[in-house]
Design an enzyme around this catalytic site. Structure first.
Site, PDB file in Angstrom:
ATOM      1  N   HIS A 242      35.144   5.602   7.588  1.00  0.00           N
ATOM      2  CA  HIS A 242      34.156   4.542   7.794  1.00  0.00           C
ATOM      3  C   HIS A 242      34.643   3.240   7.164  1.00  0.00           C
ATOM      4  O   HIS A 242      35.059   3.214   6.011  1.00  0.00           O
ATOM      5  CB  HIS A 242      32.825   4.973   7.167  1.00  0.00           C
ATOM      6  CG  HIS A 242      31.733   3.974   7.303  1.00  0.00           C
ATOM      7  ND1 HIS A 242      31.315   3.481   8.520  1.00  0.00           N
ATOM      8  CD2 HIS A 242      30.954   3.357   6.374  1.00  0.00           C
ATOM      9  CE1 HIS A 242      30.329   2.611   8.332  1.00  0.00           C
ATOM     10  NE2 HIS A 242      30.098   2.520   7.037  1.00  0.00           N
TER      11      HIS A 242
ATOM     12  N   GLU B  46      30.972  -9.344  16.339  1.00  0.00           N
ATOM     13  CA  GLU B  46      31.527  -7.996  16.492  1.00  0.00           C
ATOM     14  C   GLU B  46      31.662  -7.651  17.973  1.00  0.00           C
ATOM     15  O   GLU B  46      32.594  -6.954  18.380  1.00  0.00           O
ATOM     16  CB  GLU B  46      30.607  -6.951  15.839  1.00  0.00           C
ATOM     17  CG  GLU B  46      30.520  -7.053  14.335  1.00  0.00           C
ATOM     18  CD  GLU B  46      29.610  -8.164  13.866  1.00  0.00           C
ATOM     19  OE1 GLU B  46      28.657  -8.512  14.595  1.00  0.00           O
ATOM     20  OE2 GLU B  46      29.845  -8.702  12.767  1.00  0.00           O
TER      21      GLU B  46
ATOM     22  N   CYS C 226      31.858   0.230  13.124  1.00  0.00           N
ATOM     23  CA  CYS C 226      32.044  -0.172  11.722  1.00  0.00           C
ATOM     24  C   CYS C 226      33.295  -1.009  11.540  1.00  0.00           C
ATOM     25  O   CYS C 226      33.312  -1.964  10.758  1.00  0.00           O
ATOM     26  CB  CYS C 226      32.110   1.056  10.830  1.00  0.00           C
ATOM     27  SG  CYS C 226      33.451   2.201  11.234  1.00  0.00           S
TER      28      CYS C 226
ATOM     29  N   GLN D 176      24.941  -2.022  12.551  1.00  0.00           N
ATOM     30  CA  GLN D 176      25.722  -1.621  13.723  1.00  0.00           C
ATOM     31  C   GLN D 176      24.907  -0.788  14.708  1.00  0.00           C
ATOM     32  O   GLN D 176      25.304  -0.630  15.859  1.00  0.00           O
ATOM     33  CB  GLN D 176      26.985  -0.873  13.287  1.00  0.00           C
ATOM     34  CG  GLN D 176      26.734   0.482  12.667  1.00  0.00           C
ATOM     35  CD  GLN D 176      28.000   1.108  12.101  1.00  0.00           C
ATOM     36  OE1 GLN D 176      28.414   0.814  10.981  1.00  0.00           O
ATOM     37  NE2 GLN D 176      28.639   1.975  12.871  1.00  0.00           N
TER      38      GLN D 176
ATOM     39  N   GLU E 170      28.691 -15.113  16.018  1.00  0.00           N
ATOM     40  CA  GLU E 170      27.632 -14.156  16.391  1.00  0.00           C
ATOM     41  C   GLU E 170      26.638 -14.815  17.355  1.00  0.00           C
ATOM     42  O   GLU E 170      26.184 -14.183  18.314  1.00  0.00           O
ATOM     43  CB  GLU E 170      26.902 -13.711  15.122  1.00  0.00           C
ATOM     44  CG  GLU E 170      26.067 -12.465  15.253  1.00  0.00           C
ATOM     45  CD  GLU E 170      26.846 -11.227  14.806  1.00  0.00           C
ATOM     46  OE1 GLU E 170      27.261 -10.483  15.704  1.00  0.00           O
ATOM     47  OE2 GLU E 170      27.052 -11.021  13.598  1.00  0.00           O
TER      48      GLU E 170
ATOM     49  N   ASP F  45      35.740   7.608   2.895  1.00  0.00           N
ATOM     50  CA  ASP F  45      35.192   8.846   3.460  1.00  0.00           C
ATOM     51  C   ASP F  45      33.666   8.762   3.338  1.00  0.00           C
ATOM     52  O   ASP F  45      33.127   8.789   2.242  1.00  0.00           O
ATOM     53  CB  ASP F  45      35.715  10.056   2.675  1.00  0.00           C
ATOM     54  CG  ASP F  45      35.076  11.352   3.158  1.00  0.00           C
ATOM     55  OD1 ASP F  45      34.417  11.339   4.212  1.00  0.00           O
ATOM     56  OD2 ASP F  45      35.245  12.378   2.474  1.00  0.00           O
TER      57      ASP F  45
ATOM     58  N   ASN G  68      27.964  -2.624   3.521  1.00  0.00           N
ATOM     59  CA  ASN G  68      27.928  -1.710   4.653  1.00  0.00           C
ATOM     60  C   ASN G  68      27.282  -2.406   5.851  1.00  0.00           C
ATOM     61  O   ASN G  68      26.793  -3.540   5.732  1.00  0.00           O
ATOM     62  CB  ASN G  68      27.148  -0.436   4.272  1.00  0.00           C
ATOM     63  CG  ASN G  68      27.497   0.754   5.161  1.00  0.00           C
ATOM     64  OD1 ASN G  68      28.260   0.614   6.129  1.00  0.00           O
ATOM     65  ND2 ASN G  68      26.950   1.909   4.849  1.00  0.00           N
TER      66      ASN G  68
END
Ligand SMILES: *[C@@H]1O[C@H](CO)[C@@H](O)[C@H](O)[C@H]1NC(C)=O
Ligand SMILES: *[C@@H]1O[C@H](CO)[C@@H](O)[C@H](O)[C@H]1NC(C)=O
Ligand SMILES: *[C@@H]1O[C@H](CO)[C@@H](O)[C@H](O)[C@H]1NC(C)=O
Length: 335
Positions: free
Chosen positions: A278, A164, A139, A133, A200, A253, A302
């Site tokens: 997050h 995104e 996120c 990101q 994308e 968290d 992630n």
């Protein structure tokens, strides 16, 4: 983009970082780190960044000597203070969390369902490579595309990274705020109301907001017709959803130092609270057998690049009281 520009020079002066406070034995390591991560600083700011990096490095080394269930490592984000890190990268909005209502369905937990002991959707072709990101609080968009990519794969047998930037640019009217945070469920709702999302490649990531929406229905790559949320705080229901649906969007968290520099092992930290900040993607779960002790964990994707964690993933302790609030904001799209 360098984070340096975010710290006013006056603040640097106030912080009173002087070059003499630095540990010159770390000079080589600092130079190596800057080179590997292509960091460039203004002369006035370098001492401040170096001091932050040194402080982080010392804390990482100390943690790793304490025999914890997880290890830390310096990474590309090592010149950020915890406050900067959180301002930039912990941007899931939970203050106005969506409650199940007429627009959102509630996942029905089953009393009889027997879930597999281990699930890993990466091995079934449901998960795209780890993304980054960058310095944008998006996120929520990465978590949403991750779940949509899995759903699309289930329906079409084809895995395609989704956009995104499409969500960042086009879902403001639903309450999302681009690089300043957003809601996973509202990203799904945007796709539903819009009738699709681009890929994308057709709508590339820019790492910033301010662009006008340029969704093109000719390039629609995926759909969503409904949004399902998992009962708040219910890890058993979350396990059932992950086992039966595919990758599920979650929020945790992420605000502690230990999360920021997580490298490997099963994350289990007294620093974690239930206040989620997050968004990530739950792509499976499993159990670590270590001698006579079994530790159940979630597998979380992630969006901080492959340099963070276990090639971009974290294993987070599972079934010990909703650690880090893992089941507080879980949701997925459906067709
Ligand atoms: C899609 O999911 C259904 C049930 O959820 C499953 O039966 C089917 O095999 C999945 N398709 C693929 C391509 O994995
Ligand atoms: C999305 O939904 C529309 C309308 O229901 C349908 O025509 C189209 O084929 C769908 N596209 C994808 C990629 O699923
Ligand atoms: C199992 O866990 C206990 C408590 O954390 C620990 O004292 C013990 O050494 C562990 N056993 C093994 C074989 O790792």
């Amino acid at each position: 983009m360098s984070p340096v520009s975010r710290v006013p020079l006056i603040l640097l002066a106030l912080l009173g970082t002087s070059a003499s406070a630095l540990d010159w034995a770390l000079e080589g390591e600092w130079k190596g780190w800057k080179e590997v991560h292509a960091k460039q600083y203004l002369k006035e700011e370098e001492a401040f960044r170096r001091a932050v990096w040194e402080k982080n490095l010392r804390k990482i080394e100390q943690h790793n000597q304490e025999g914890n269930s997880f290890q830390l490592a310096m990474n590309h984000l090592g010149d950020l203070t915890d406050e900067e890190f959180n301002e930039m990268l912990s941007s899931f909005r939970s203050d106005l969390a969506d409650q199940p209502g007429k627009k959102v369905a509630l996942f029905q937990e089953s009393a009889s369902l027997e879930t597999p002991k281990e699930v890993d959707w990466r091995t079934k072709g449901y998960v795209t490579p780890v993304k980054n990101q960058g310095h944008c609080g998006s996120c929520w968009a990465f978590s949403a595309t991750g779940a949509l990519e899995g759903l699309r794969f289930n329906r079409t047998g084809k895995l395609i990274p989704l956009s995104e930037q499409n969500l960042i640019d086009c879902s403001w009217k639903l309450g999302n705020q681009g690089c300043h945070g957003g809601y996973i469920t509202r990203a799904f709702e945007y796709v539903r109301e819009n009738g699709g999302i681009n890929s994308e490649t057709s709508y590339p990531y820019l790492e910033k907001d301010g662009s006008t929406c340029s969704y093109n229905s000719q390039d629609r790559a995926a759909n969503c017709t409904s949004v399902v949320v998992v009962p708040v705080g219910n890890e058993v229901a979350l396990e059932q959803a992950v086992a039966t649906i595919g990758p599920v969007s979650v929020a945790v968290d992420s605000r502690s130092f230990y999360f920021h520099f997580y490298k490997s092992g099963v994350f289990d930290s007294s620093s974690c609270t239930q206040l989620v900040s997050h968004a990530m993607l739950a792509v499976g779960y499993g159990t670590l057998q270590d001698g006579g002790n079994n530790t159940a964990y979630w597998i979380l994707k992630n969006s901080w690049s492959e340099k963070w964690g276990e090639q971009g993933y974290m294993r987070l302790v599972k079934g010990t009281g909703n650690h880090c609030g893992i089941a507080n904001q879980a949701s997925y799209p459906a067709l």
